[in-house]
Scaffold this active site. Structure first.
Site, mmCIF file in Angstrom:
data_model
loop_
_atom_site.group_PDB
_atom_site.id
_atom_site.type_symbol
_atom_site.label_atom_id
_atom_site.label_comp_id
_atom_site.label_asym_id
_atom_site.label_seq_id
_atom_site.Cartn_x
_atom_site.Cartn_y
_atom_site.Cartn_z
ATOM 1 C CB ALA A 295 -0.957 -0.011 1.195
ATOM 2 C CB ALA A 296 3.742 2.479 1.762
ATOM 3 C CB VAL B 162 -1.429 -5.427 -9.293
ATOM 4 C CG1 VAL B 162 -0.618 -4.390 -10.071
ATOM 5 C CG2 VAL B 162 -2.925 -5.110 -9.375
ATOM 6 C CB ILE C 296 1.312 0.246 -7.985
ATOM 7 C CG1 ILE C 296 2.283 0.034 -9.153
ATOM 8 C CG2 ILE C 296 -0.116 -0.093 -8.436
ATOM 9 C CD1 ILE C 296 2.404 -1.410 -9.617
ATOM 10 N NE ARG D 89 14.745 -11.386 -13.778
ATOM 11 C CZ ARG D 89 14.449 -12.108 -14.842
ATOM 12 N NH1 ARG D 89 13.272 -11.992 -15.419
ATOM 13 N NH2 ARG D 89 15.319 -12.951 -15.347
ATOM 14 C CG HIS E 216 1.202 -8.495 -16.988
ATOM 15 N ND1 HIS E 216 1.037 -7.501 -17.917
ATOM 16 C CD2 HIS E 216 1.955 -7.960 -15.990
ATOM 17 C CE1 HIS E 216 1.664 -6.405 -17.492
ATOM 18 N NE2 HIS E 216 2.229 -6.661 -16.325
ATOM 19 N NE ARG F 69 9.444 -15.423 -15.969
ATOM 20 C CZ ARG F 69 8.733 -14.330 -15.814
ATOM 21 N NH1 ARG F 69 9.322 -13.174 -15.598
ATOM 22 N NH2 ARG F 69 7.416 -14.369 -15.866
ATOM 23 N NE ARG G 91 2.054 -0.878 -20.612
ATOM 24 C CZ ARG G 91 2.833 -1.560 -19.776
ATOM 25 N NH1 ARG G 91 2.953 -2.875 -19.898
ATOM 26 N NH2 ARG G 91 3.495 -0.930 -18.818
ATOM 27 C CG ASN H 296 4.348 -8.063 -12.952
ATOM 28 O OD1 ASN H 296 3.314 -8.570 -13.357
ATOM 29 N ND2 ASN H 296 4.713 -6.834 -13.273
#
Length: 328
Positions: A13-14, A132, A17, A95, A190, A101, A165, A134
């Site tokens: 939350a901070a 949201v 995003i 990352r 995504h 990965r 997009r 990744n």
């Protein structure tokens, strides 16, 4: 008659995003201008982020949003997700330099296993979850598999940023208004392998594919531009696309909650076997939303080029799934 407040949990939350997201949730952009909200905000149990979260909450207070009934700060998902009606899982481990990965999948796997278990234990039985953070599809898959008592269909991953997009690139190419584009979709993960598909898209009733009529542009300009847009923004801005990601999260949740009036949107959802995608794979599909439920647009023809692109993004997702199997 005023509506009963709903509980919206937001993780990370901070973060950037989160900062671009919370004010829009509190203003009613996500769930409607008549829907009061209670924000339950989660950050990692570390002094810096917790302090930053307090600062964000001070700003939310200072906006005096009529719809913001209450907000609470949390460091434990078991309290943050208590009775949550909506959960936006934004926080994830980015990352780092030289990080493989596989490492990224493992680190995030642990986070989303814990969050899935917490949702399973304490959230509303009808909680709507959007991942949201990744790798969003695989993180959503992990959370879903860690919450066996909740409906699998209530776990979704964010493909809306790719969708938006793609719409923006089509508007620029055709010189038409982005709001007039219909029946666009994005298939798959995504990630840069996603397949943005405008074969069925229309603008003012006219076929976008016929308007553009350039397969070379589609394969070599459009798809790479949409797929690598996140990297291009990091290159230009020096940090990742936070405001556009928050905007896409608002779009995704608003459409899911309030409906799309028959318009197609893209959501990452657990497959039921549609279009040959193995069951439970968290995959981007064209959907319409009504009465708080999404429905896949079925019966679309998949041509050879599209099948090839879908196979590529599916293979990547299957690889990610295999990479986290030991966590589940």
């Amino acid at each position: 008659m005023s509506k009963k407040p709903v509980r919206v949990a937001v993780t990370g939350a901070a973060g950037q995003i989160g900062y671009a997201l919370l004010f829009r949730i509190a203003s009613g952009e996500m769930l409607g201008k008549d829907q009061p909200v209670i924000l339950q905000l989660l950050e990692v149990p570390v002094e810096g982020p917790q302090k930053a979260l307090k600062g964000v909450m001070m700003e939310l207070d200072d906006c005096a949003f009529p719809l913001l009934v209450e907000m609470t700060a949390h460091s434990d998902p078991m309290t943050a997700f208590k009775d949550a009606d909506y959960a936006l899982l934004v926080g994830s481990r980015p990352r780092g330099p030289g990080m493989e990965r596989a490492e990224l999948l493992a680190v995030n796997g642990a986070i989303f296993t814990a969050q899935g278990k917490a949702l399973n234990a304490v959230a509303s039985r009808d909680v709507r979850v959007l991942v949201v953070g990744n790798p969003a599809n695989t993180n959503a898959y992990i959370a879903m598999k860690s919450a066996p008592d909740l409906p699998a269909k209530n776990f979704t991953a964010m493909l809306r940023l790719d969708h938006n997009r793609a719409a923006s690139q089509i508007a620029a190419k055709t010189g038409k208004a982005v709001a007039d584009i219909e029946k666009l979709t994005v298939w798959g993960n995504h990630s840069p392998t996603m397949y943005a598909d405008y074969r069925f898209a229309t603008i003012g009733g006219e076929s976008v594919a016929q308007m553009i009529n350039d397969q070379e542009w589609n394969a070599n300009v459009f798809l790479p531009t949409v797929g690598k847009r996140g990297a291009a923004i990091i290159e230009a801005r020096g940090s990742s696309s936070a405001a556009s990601a928050a905007n896409a999260a608002i779009d995704h949740m608003r459409d899911w909650a309030l409906g799309t009036n028959g318009k197609w949107v893209t959501m990452g959802i657990p497959s039921g076997g549609e279009y040959g995608i193995p069951a439970e794979t968290m995959f981007g599909f064209p959907v319409t939303c009504e009465n708080g439920e999404y429905k896949i647009v079925e019966g679309l023809e998949i041509d050879a080029f599209s099948q090839e692109r879908i196979n590529i993004t599916l293979a990547e997702l299957e690889g990610e799934k295999a990479g986290v199997a030991h966590l589940l």
